[in-house]
Design a protein around this motif. Structure first.
Motif, PDB file in Angstrom:
ATOM      1  N   ASN A 110       4.764 -11.178 -15.419  1.00  0.00           N
ATOM      2  CA  ASN A 110       4.610 -11.586 -14.084  1.00  0.00           C
ATOM      3  C   ASN A 110       5.048 -10.188 -13.124  1.00  0.00           C
ATOM      4  OD1 ASN A 110       3.595 -14.003 -14.942  1.00  0.00           O
ATOM      5  ND2 ASN A 110       5.457 -14.937 -14.245  1.00  0.00           N
ATOM      6  N   LYS A 111       4.883  -9.113 -13.767  1.00  0.00           N
ATOM      7  CA  LYS A 111       5.274  -7.910 -12.706  1.00  0.00           C
ATOM      8  C   LYS A 111       4.040  -7.600 -11.957  1.00  0.00           C
ATOM      9  CE  LYS A 111       9.033  -5.367 -14.772  1.00  0.00           C
ATOM     10  NZ  LYS A 111       9.524  -3.968 -14.995  1.00  0.00           N
ATOM     11  N   LEU A 112       4.072  -7.168 -10.759  1.00  0.00           N
ATOM     12  CA  LEU A 112       3.170  -6.884  -9.996  1.00  0.00           C
ATOM     13  C   LEU A 112       2.780  -5.308  -9.829  1.00  0.00           C
ATOM     14  CD1 LEU A 112       1.380  -7.198  -7.242  1.00  0.00           C
ATOM     15  CD2 LEU A 112       3.444  -7.039  -5.849  1.00  0.00           C
ATOM     16  N   LEU A 113       1.672  -4.830  -9.878  1.00  0.00           N
ATOM     17  CA  LEU A 113       1.260  -3.510  -9.633  1.00  0.00           C
ATOM     18  C   LEU A 113       1.164  -2.960  -8.094  1.00  0.00           C
ATOM     19  CD1 LEU A 113       0.347  -0.895 -11.133  1.00  0.00           C
ATOM     20  CD2 LEU A 113      -1.967  -1.722 -11.009  1.00  0.00           C
ATOM     21  N   LEU A 114       1.953  -1.907  -7.774  1.00  0.00           N
ATOM     22  CA  LEU A 114       1.760  -1.436  -6.431  1.00  0.00           C
ATOM     23  C   LEU A 114       1.136  -0.168  -6.470  1.00  0.00           C
ATOM     24  CD1 LEU A 114       5.437  -1.937  -5.372  1.00  0.00           C
ATOM     25  CD2 LEU A 114       3.753  -3.606  -4.894  1.00  0.00           C
ATOM     26  N   GLN A 115       0.602   0.179  -5.347  1.00  0.00           N
ATOM     27  CA  GLN A 115       0.101   1.457  -5.134  1.00  0.00           C
ATOM     28  C   GLN A 115       0.757   2.262  -4.178  1.00  0.00           C
ATOM     29  OE1 GLN A 115      -3.367   2.565  -3.119  1.00  0.00           O
ATOM     30  NE2 GLN A 115      -4.391   0.725  -4.012  1.00  0.00           N
TER      31      GLN A 115
END
Length: 250
Positions: free
Chosen positions: A65-70
């Motif tokens: 449930n980790k979110l991928l940021l850019q």
């Protein structure tokens, strides 16, 4: 000029600003035309708020449930170097298959056009193969209407700057069945990072010195924590769906 049906993301950023055609809408999200990204994003005296156009914001989560940021590339014409959600871009007019959602698509929550655009841009920006992010795995939640001038762009070399965003933003969540392959496009992205909710709060704190996209800040303040803390229900049920409301932040 319509975007080519076989568009693959090739060309310089300036090429794409002129070639890609955004879907222009009114404040009720009715389609009223189409125009280039260049025209749609100009914040000039004759058009101080740009042209309201459709967009999408993808939030991609892993099995923890980790979110991928850019972090957007420093060379980007608009909003360079800002941190934001996984992928943010625009459905385009003239694509095959179509990225134009009709009212029935929006009312049902199907929005195949926005989802096709998301798959296209996840490949272009992050190198994520389409088979790893199938359309049926995307969850459309709601729409956000916002406007923000670009206070960060230093590259105003293109005639017609400065720039901004005036978007009808379709918010899409996805949690793929297996880990995704990431190969960031350096023309689009400077960095990526997987975060949990606490890590994101720390990154967005004033002491971090990081800068964030205005649309991501709005989504964080309005919605994200409630959706993320209840992620399985958010993605697997209709608990947080709102297809009728257009959330205005002007």
């Amino acid at each position: 000029m319509s975007a080519p049906a076989t568009w693959d993301g090739s060309g310089t950023q300036e090429d794409l600003m002129y070639r890609d055609e955004c879907i222009i809408v009114d404040d009720k999200d009715n389609i009223i035309g189409h125009d280039s990204k260049y025209a749609a994003h100009r914040f000039i005296p004759e058009q101080p708020g740009g042209m309201l156009h459709r967009a999408f914001s993808v939030f991609l989560f892993d099995d923890r449930n980790k979110l991928l940021l850019q972090q957007r590339a420093s060379s980007k014409i608009t909003f360079p170097s800002l941190w934001t959600n996984t992928c943010c871009s625009h459905p385009l007019y003239g694509q095959t298959p179509s990225e134009v959602d009709v009212p029935e698509d929006v009312a049902s929550g199907a929005v195949p056009g926005a989802k096709r655009a998301a798959v296209r841009k996840l490949l272009h920006e992050l190198g994520i193969p389409p088979e790893q992010v199938p359309l049926q795995k995307f969850k459309y939640l709601t729409r956000l209407h916002y406007k923000a001038a670009d206070a960060f762009a230093e590259n105003q070399s293109m005639t017609g700057g400065p720039w901004g965003e005036h978007e009808m933003d379709y918010i899409l969540f996805i949690k793929p069945d297996a880990p995704v392959t990431i190969e960031p496009n350096p023309d689009e992205i400077d960095d990526v990072k997987w975060v949990n909710r606490e890590e994101l709060r720390e990154m967005m704190g004033p002491s971090s010195g990081l800068r964030w996209s205005p649309w991501f800040r709005i989504i964080c303040e309005r919605f994200l924590d409630a959706w993320w803390s209840d992620l399985e229900r958010t993605i697997e049920s209709d608990a947080h769906e709102d297809f009728e409301t257009i959330h205005e932040v002007m």
